[in-house]
Design a protein around this motif. Sequence first.
Motif, PDB file in Angstrom:
ATOM      1  N   GLU A 282      52.981 -12.935   4.872  1.00 39.67           N
ATOM      2  CA  GLU A 282      52.049 -11.807   4.777  1.00 39.67           C
ATOM      3  C   GLU A 282      50.643 -12.218   5.188  1.00 39.67           C
ATOM      4  OE1 GLU A 282      50.311  -8.663   1.416  1.00 39.67           O
ATOM      5  OE2 GLU A 282      51.741 -10.232   0.845  1.00 39.67           O
ATOM      6  N   VAL A 283      50.206 -13.380   4.729  1.00 37.12           N
ATOM      7  CA  VAL A 283      48.865 -13.870   5.088  1.00 37.12           C
ATOM      8  C   VAL A 283      48.736 -14.016   6.597  1.00 37.12           C
ATOM      9  CG1 VAL A 283      47.381 -15.917   4.987  1.00 37.12           C
ATOM     10  CG2 VAL A 283      48.395 -14.995   2.886  1.00 37.12           C
ATOM     11  N   LYS A 286      47.484 -10.995   8.741  1.00 42.30           N
ATOM     12  CA  LYS A 286      46.158 -10.414   8.542  1.00 42.30           C
ATOM     13  C   LYS A 286      45.181 -10.899   9.609  1.00 42.30           C
ATOM     14  CE  LYS A 286      46.644 -10.087   3.504  1.00 42.30           C
ATOM     15  NZ  LYS A 286      46.051 -10.466   2.195  1.00 42.30           N
ATOM     16  N   HIS A 289      41.982 -13.946   6.466  1.00 41.03           N
ATOM     17  CA  HIS A 289      42.342 -14.094   5.055  1.00 41.03           C
ATOM     18  C   HIS A 289      41.623 -15.306   4.499  1.00 41.03           C
ATOM     19  CE1 HIS A 289      44.800 -14.177   1.387  1.00 41.03           C
ATOM     20  NE2 HIS A 289      44.822 -15.494   1.548  1.00 41.03           N
ATOM     21  N   TYR A 327      39.508 -20.112   5.869  1.00 42.76           N
ATOM     22  CA  TYR A 327      40.163 -18.830   6.125  1.00 42.76           C
ATOM     23  C   TYR A 327      41.191 -18.965   7.236  1.00 42.76           C
ATOM     24  CZ  TYR A 327      36.410 -18.750   9.649  1.00 42.76           C
ATOM     25  OH  TYR A 327      35.536 -19.080  10.660  1.00 42.76           O
ATOM     26  N   TYR A 409      33.323  -9.390   6.613  1.00 44.06           N
ATOM     27  CA  TYR A 409      34.263  -9.768   5.560  1.00 44.06           C
ATOM     28  C   TYR A 409      33.508 -10.597   4.526  1.00 44.06           C
ATOM     29  CZ  TYR A 409      37.656  -8.503   9.182  1.00 44.06           C
ATOM     30  OH  TYR A 409      38.366  -7.846  10.151  1.00 44.06           O
ATOM     31  N   THR A 411      33.421 -13.075   1.001  1.00 47.56           N
ATOM     32  CA  THR A 411      34.094 -14.015   0.129  1.00 47.56           C
ATOM     33  C   THR A 411      33.017 -14.767  -0.652  1.00 47.56           C
ATOM     34  OG1 THR A 411      35.720 -15.802  -0.008  1.00 47.56           O
ATOM     35  CG2 THR A 411      34.194 -15.867   1.847  1.00 47.56           C
TER      36      THR A 411
END
Length: 420
Positions: A282-283, A286, A289, A327, A409, A411
């Motif tokens: 799934e990661v 993207k 991530h 990331y 994004y 973080t």
Amino acid sequence: YAEYQGGHMARYNKKTGIAKDIKPYPEKGGPKLRFNWNTPIVQSPNKHDRIYAGAQFLFMSEDKGDTWKRISPDLTSNDPKRQRQSLTGGLSIDNSSAENNTTIYYIAESSKDEKVVWAGTDDGYLQVTENQGGTWTNVTKSMIGLPAGNWCSSIEPGHFDRNTAYVSFDNHRNGDMKPYIYKTSDMGKTFTSIVTPDLEGNVFIIREDRVNPNLLYAGTEFGLYISIDGGKKWSRFENNVPKAAVYDIAVHPKEDAIVLATHGRALMIIDDMSPLRQLTAEVMTKPIHFFDLKPTVLNDPGAGGNWFGGDGNYSGENPSSVAKIVYFMSKRHTFGKMAIEVYDQNGTLIRELPAGKSAGINVVEMTSTLEKPKAAPSENPQAMFGTINGPNLPAGTYKVKVIKGKDEYLTSFTLKYPDK
């Protein structure tokens, strides 16, 4: 515990300095024991005082080697043609035990079930017991494509399932440099090869990660290989790990680290495997991530050690106090601006950093110190060393903004002082 050739073993007490010989000896009237040059002596993952040692038989001790119990028949082929080491040397016997064969080379007790014990031999056998030696099953023939007599180089019982195990074989002594790694999920009834064309060189060691069952590590003649999908695809780990033989791998039980024992490059520590542990299918879909990372510890670098100690004062590199932003990107960024901005707890911009733009895992580092202060000129040569490092940034959480074209994004990372 220590071992040297010929099966000689000792238990050493680090507090008292006392060492005791704990080598198992043959039974009265029984056959002479055959020990490999690298005789395995293994501590149980389930019981501190339990250890195993292997000759052609498997021995178990419940009292750190004071007494031994033989828990197997001869687990090797017992082929007489492989036992001629005492006939070599002409007038004097040339046998240092490096010539020994038909011996147990690898032992592994399952951490999920203490009664499950695996043993691999240097003449190609893989044996398993599910009742701590009451009965044994030779599962070698379940591994399709494995040449006969192939040296069993490692066994890794699964950390998540008692019926799972990984095993590697090393046939380079017969001129065969191919990799051999197999996985079983049914206690050896069937095996699947997890070797792909990506792997290069004979395999010395296979390990399963302790957090992510799909993350595997393989040490080969030509370096460290990693698989994030349970062995469907392998990649050589090239981040400061040379193409040297990796003989053993220890997956740290508490830290996100693995330790490599190599031939020619001593020990290496890869001190943060957490991004790979978090990498999933799934990661990987993207666009970007961010991985969860532990806080960066703000250690005082100090003033160094003795300057002129030579090799007698060698020490390894200390953990870095550099903050990291890590990331994953599914595609390489090629068009538009990409940069990183770091803000303190008051929302003030304190750093602008170049961003990693590659597909895959990107690691961006930021020094955790402020600008070093300026020092007045001085005739004292020691005075200059007070300005090598600036003060640490304050401990706390810092916000991070990654600007990727028109998208942003968010973080963060955390700085902390060492625990008292």
